[in-house]
Design an enzyme around this catalytic site. Structure first.
Site, short mmCIF file in Angstrom:
data_model
loop_
_atom_site.label_atom_id
_atom_site.label_comp_id
_atom_site.label_asym_id
_atom_site.label_seq_id
_atom_site.Cartn_x
_atom_site.Cartn_y
_atom_site.Cartn_z
N GLU A 153 0.82 -1.21 0.00
CA GLU A 153 0.00 0.00 0.00
C GLU A 153 0.86 1.26 0.00
O GLU A 153 0.54 2.23 -0.70
CB GLU A 153 -0.93 0.04 1.24
CG GLU A 153 -1.92 -1.09 1.30
CD GLU A 153 -1.46 -2.25 2.16
OE1 GLU A 153 -2.30 -2.82 2.86
OE2 GLU A 153 -0.26 -2.60 2.12
N CYS A 199 -0.57 1.09 7.20
CA CYS A 199 -1.14 1.35 5.87
C CYS A 199 -2.50 2.03 5.97
O CYS A 199 -2.81 2.91 5.16
CB CYS A 199 -1.20 0.06 5.07
SG CYS A 199 0.47 -0.56 4.70
#
Length: 148
Positions: A55, A86
């Protein structure tokens, strides 16, 4: 394109992570028009860096493509439920839509352990889990089975 199409792109990134010995997690970020503007895969082993999650890589690439740290109007597709780090990056980038494949029972921050997107951070992305869940989970299971 459908959510499954973007998740297949994320799975392609996850397979690339697998080829380098990383946990097979992949991610893509799309803009308002549905164009992929960011791709990422786990590179923690490859780079020996704890923050090189799929991510983070995809968000960095999307910010560069958009010319802004604000990714409002974008969607993030990731093969594994985001961790707290994330999820924080998603909140900070103002990404309004998160789509993930497999649940992460140990660190999942979209509902498995905690849902950080329900907290009072001022930005609450919509979450869609379970997209191609079995395919995403099978890739992870095979990786961890090979380690044992």
């Amino acid at each position: 394109m459908e959510r499954e199409d973007y998740m297949r792109m994320a799975l392609d990134q996850a397979r690339q992570a697998l080829e380098t010995g990383d946990v097979p997690v992949g991610c893509v970020v799309t803009d308002r028009e549905g164009r992929v503007i960011g791709r990422g895969r786990n590179r923690r082993q490859e780079r020996q860096n704890a923050v090189r999650h799929a991510e983070i890589e995809a968000i960095e690439a999307a910010c560069a493509a958009a010319g802004s740290w604000r990714l409002d109007g974008c969607a993030l597709y990731v093969t594994l439920e985001p961790c707290p780090m994330c999820a924080g990056a998603i909140i900070n980038a103002r990404i309004p839509t998160v789509v993930y494949g497999a649940k992460e029972p140990q660190t999942g921050s979209c509902g498995s352990v905690i849902n950080l997107f329900e907290e009072r951070y001022g930005h609450r992305p919509a979450i869609y889990g379970g997209v191609l869940e079995e395919e995403c989970a099978a890739l992870l299971r095979s990786f961890f089975a090979a380690l044992r």
